[in-house]
Scaffold this motif. Structure first.
Motif, PDB file in Angstrom:
ATOM      1  N   MET A  14       0.848  -1.195   0.000  1.00  0.00           N
ATOM      2  CA  MET A  14       0.000   0.000   0.000  1.00  0.00           C
ATOM      3  C   MET A  14       0.883   1.245   0.000  1.00  0.00           C
ATOM      4  N   SER A  15       0.749   2.052  -1.023  1.00  0.00           N
ATOM      5  CA  SER A  15       1.606   3.233  -1.107  1.00  0.00           C
ATOM      6  C   SER A  15       0.776   4.503  -1.106  1.00  0.00           C
ATOM      7  N   GLU A  16       0.845   5.236  -0.008  1.00  0.00           N
ATOM      8  CA  GLU A  16       0.186   6.535   0.076  1.00  0.00           C
ATOM      9  C   GLU A  16       1.240   7.611  -0.182  1.00  0.00           C
ATOM     10  N   GLY A  17       0.832   8.867  -0.220  1.00  0.00           N
ATOM     11  CA  GLY A  17       1.737   9.938  -0.628  1.00  0.00           C
ATOM     12  C   GLY A  17       3.131   9.876  -0.007  1.00  0.00           C
ATOM     13  N   PRO A  18       3.247   9.784   1.331  1.00  0.00           N
ATOM     14  CA  PRO A  18       4.583   9.759   1.938  1.00  0.00           C
ATOM     15  C   PRO A  18       5.427   8.565   1.487  1.00  0.00           C
ATOM     16  N   GLU A  19       4.792   7.400   1.380  1.00  0.00           N
ATOM     17  CA  GLU A  19       5.535   6.202   0.970  1.00  0.00           C
ATOM     18  C   GLU A  19       5.981   6.320  -0.493  1.00  0.00           C
ATOM     19  N   VAL A  20       5.125   6.918  -1.332  1.00  0.00           N
ATOM     20  CA  VAL A  20       5.503   7.101  -2.738  1.00  0.00           C
ATOM     21  C   VAL A  20       6.689   8.060  -2.837  1.00  0.00           C
ATOM     22  N   LYS A  21       6.667   9.107  -2.024  1.00  0.00           N
ATOM     23  CA  LYS A  21       7.773  10.076  -2.047  1.00  0.00           C
ATOM     24  C   LYS A  21       9.085   9.434  -1.554  1.00  0.00           C
ATOM     25  N   ILE A  22       8.979   8.619  -0.515  1.00  0.00           N
ATOM     26  CA  ILE A  22      10.169   7.912  -0.006  1.00  0.00           C
ATOM     27  C   ILE A  22      10.727   6.992  -1.103  1.00  0.00           C
ATOM     28  N   THR A  23       9.832   6.256  -1.764  1.00  0.00           N
ATOM     29  CA  THR A  23      10.253   5.342  -2.832  1.00  0.00           C
ATOM     30  C   THR A  23      10.912   6.113  -3.973  1.00  0.00           C
ATOM     31  N   ALA A  24      10.311   7.252  -4.360  1.00  0.00           N
ATOM     32  CA  ALA A  24      10.854   8.057  -5.462  1.00  0.00           C
ATOM     33  C   ALA A  24      12.267   8.533  -5.126  1.00  0.00           C
ATOM     34  N   GLU A  25      12.485   8.927  -3.886  1.00  0.00           N
ATOM     35  CA  GLU A  25      13.818   9.418  -3.503  1.00  0.00           C
ATOM     36  C   GLU A  25      14.849   8.283  -3.499  1.00  0.00           C
ATOM     37  N   LYS A  26      14.443   7.113  -3.012  1.00  0.00           N
ATOM     38  CA  LYS A  26      15.363   5.962  -3.030  1.00  0.00           C
ATOM     39  C   LYS A  26      15.724   5.596  -4.471  1.00  0.00           C
ATOM     40  N   LEU A  27      14.703   5.618  -5.314  1.00  0.00           N
ATOM     41  CA  LEU A  27      14.894   5.286  -6.723  1.00  0.00           C
ATOM     42  C   LEU A  27      15.840   6.282  -7.380  1.00  0.00           C
ATOM     43  N   CYS A  28      15.620   7.556  -7.098  1.00  0.00           N
ATOM     44  CA  CYS A  28      16.449   8.597  -7.703  1.00  0.00           C
ATOM     45  C   CYS A  28      17.896   8.486  -7.209  1.00  0.00           C
ATOM     46  N   ASN A  29      18.061   8.210  -5.934  1.00  0.00           N
ATOM     47  CA  ASN A  29      19.424   8.046  -5.404  1.00  0.00           C
ATOM     48  C   ASN A  29      20.161   6.913  -6.116  1.00  0.00           C
ATOM     49  N   ALA A  30      19.399   5.897  -6.533  1.00  0.00           N
ATOM     50  CA  ALA A  30      20.030   4.730  -7.160  1.00  0.00           C
ATOM     51  C   ALA A  30      20.321   4.933  -8.637  1.00  0.00           C
ATOM     52  N   ILE A  31      19.411   5.623  -9.362  1.00  0.00           N
ATOM     53  CA  ILE A  31      19.587   5.618 -10.832  1.00  0.00           C
ATOM     54  C   ILE A  31      19.649   6.997 -11.482  1.00  0.00           C
ATOM     55  N   CYS A  32      19.296   8.067 -10.812  1.00  0.00           N
ATOM     56  CA  CYS A  32      19.282   9.383 -11.469  1.00  0.00           C
ATOM     57  C   CYS A  32      20.680   9.760 -11.948  1.00  0.00           C
TER      58      CYS A  32
END
Ligand SMILES: [Zn+2]
Length: 330
Positions: free
Chosen positions: A1-19
Motif C-alpha cells: 500500500m503506497s500513500e503519498g509519503p511512501e511514494v515520495k520515499i520510494t521516489a527518492e530511493k529510486l532517484c538516489n540509485a539511478i538518477c
C-alpha cells in the motif's frame, strides 16, 4: 500500500540509485512499453517527482513515465552484478482477498476499486524469495551500470512525450502537503467549498478524495482523524470550526511525519523530549501507528479497544470510539 509519503520515499530511493546514470538496458511489459523503452535506452533519468500517490519519472530524451502503484505496485532496487547472477530475490508475496465494490455498491473489476474488506494472510509459498527473473509480477526493469530498478505489478505505468504533471489525473488533484507549493489556505478554502456544496459527505470519505488532498489513503485517513479527535463517520457540515482547524493542521503534519519517519505516524520520544530514532527504528510495525490496522488492540491514549469498521464509509476505517466520540449537534 503506497500513500503519498511512501511514494515520495520510494521516489527518492529510486532517484538516489539511478538518477544521472546512463540507462543501458530497459524492459517494459506493457502494451506500448517497449516502443518507448527502445527510445529511452542510452538516456538517463533526470529527476523523479511525486504528486500525491503519482510518481513521474523524467528521462533526458524528453520521455516521461507516470506510475501509480494503487494497492499492489512495488519498486525494488538491486545491485546489477548480483541481479545478473540470479541472486536478487523478488519481494515477498502477500495474499489479498478483495471484496470490491464501486461507490454505487455494485461489484466491479474496475482499475481503481473501492475496497470494502481486505483480508491479509501470510503466504509462505515457494514463490517467496524467488529470483526476480522468474517472477511474473515484473512490469519494468531499468538497468544502469551498477543498479537495476524493478517495478512489480504496475498497475499504472504510462509513458508519454508530454509531462503528465500538465495532464489529468494530476491536474485534477488537490494540494499535496508534501510539495513545496503546498499552502494550507488552499485546503481551508477547499473544505469551505465542500461544506457549502456537499456537506453530507462523511469526513472519512472526503479525506480519501484525491481532488481534496492528494496523497491520503486509508492509513493516513485513520491516523489524521484519530489525532484530530474527529469521528470518521460525521458529515463534514457537522464538524465544529475548531475541529476543522485542528484537522487542517493535522493533515500536513501527519503526512510529513510519515515521510520523514519511514511511514511511522506514532513516534517514541526520549527523556529529553526528542524523537528517539534508535527506538523508533526497532519497533514493531503495529507500534508505529495510533489506530491503523490496530483493530482490537488497546488505544495508546485511553486503553479502549480500537474499532475496525467496514460498513459506515467507502473503505475500512480504524478508530477509537472513546477518543473520537460522535460530535453532538445542537
Ligand atoms: Zn482512545
Amino acid at each position: 500500500m503506497s500513500e503519498g509519503p511512501e511514494v515520495k520515499i520510494t521516489a527518492e530511493k529510486l532517484c538516489n540509485a539511478i538518477c544521472g546514470k546512463t540507462i543501458d538496458k530497459i524492459y517494459c511489459k506493457t502494451t506500448l512499453g517497449n516502443e518507448f523503452a527502445n527510445k529511452i535506452k542510452g538516456s538517463d533519468v533526470r529527476y523523479i517527482e511525486t504528486y500525491g500517490k503519482n510518481m513521474v519519472i523524467t528521462f533526458s530524451n524528453g520521455i516521461y513515465l507516470r506510475n501509480h502503484m494503487l494497492m499492489w505496485g512495488k519498486w525494488r532496487i538491486y545491485d546489477r552484478q548480483e541481479f545478473e547472477e540470479g541472486k536478487s530475490n523478488a519481494p515477498r508475496r502477500s495474499k489479498l482477498k478483495w471484496d470490491i465494490r464501486t461507490t454505487t455498491g455494485e461489484y466491479s473489476t474496475a482499475v481503481e476499486p473501492v475496497t470494502k474488506k481486505i483480508e491479509y494472510a501470510n503466504n509462505s509459498s515457494k514463490e517467496n524469495g524467488i529470483d526476480v527473473h522468474n517472477d511474473s509480477r515484473v512490469r519494468l526493469m531499468i538497468f544502469t551500470k551498477d543498479k537495476v530498478a524493478v517495478q512489480f505489478n504496475g498497475p499504472i505505468l504510462k509513458f508519454s512525450f508530454v509531462n503528465p504533471a500538465s495532464l489529468e489525473p494530476i491536474t485534477k488533484l488537490g494540494p499535496d502537503p508534501l510539495r513545496s507549493d503546498f499552502n494550507i489556505d488552499d485546503l481551508d478554502n477547499q473544505i469551505y467549498q465542500r461544506i457549502k456544496h456537499n456537506g453530507t459527505t462523511l469526513i472519512a470519505d472526503l479525506l480519501l478524495d484525491q481532488t481534496f488532498v492528494a496523497g491520503i489513503g486509508n492509513k493516513y485517513k485513520s491516523e489524521i482523524l484519530f489525532l484530530s479527535k474527529i469521528n470518521p463517520f460525521v458529515n463534514i457540515k457537522d464538524i465544529p470550526s475548531n475541529s476543522v482547524r485542528t484537522l487542517l493542521q493535522q493533515i500536513p503534519s501527519v503526512l510529513y511525519s510519515g515521510y520523514v519517519n519511514s511511514g511511522a505516524t506514532r513516534l517514541v520520544h526520549n527523556s529529553f523530549g526528542k524523537v528517539d530514532n534508535d527506538n523508533n527504528n526497532t519497533r514493531r510495525w503495529s507500534d508505529k501507528h495510533w489506530v491503523f490496522r490496530r483493530g482490537g488492540r488497546p488505544c495508546w491514549k485511553c486503553g479502549s479497544r480500537i474499532v475496525t469498521d467496514y460498513k459506515l464509509s467507502a473503505r475500512v476505517t480504524f478508530w477509537c470510539s472513546k477518543c473520537q466520540q460522535w460530535i453532538k449537534i445542537d
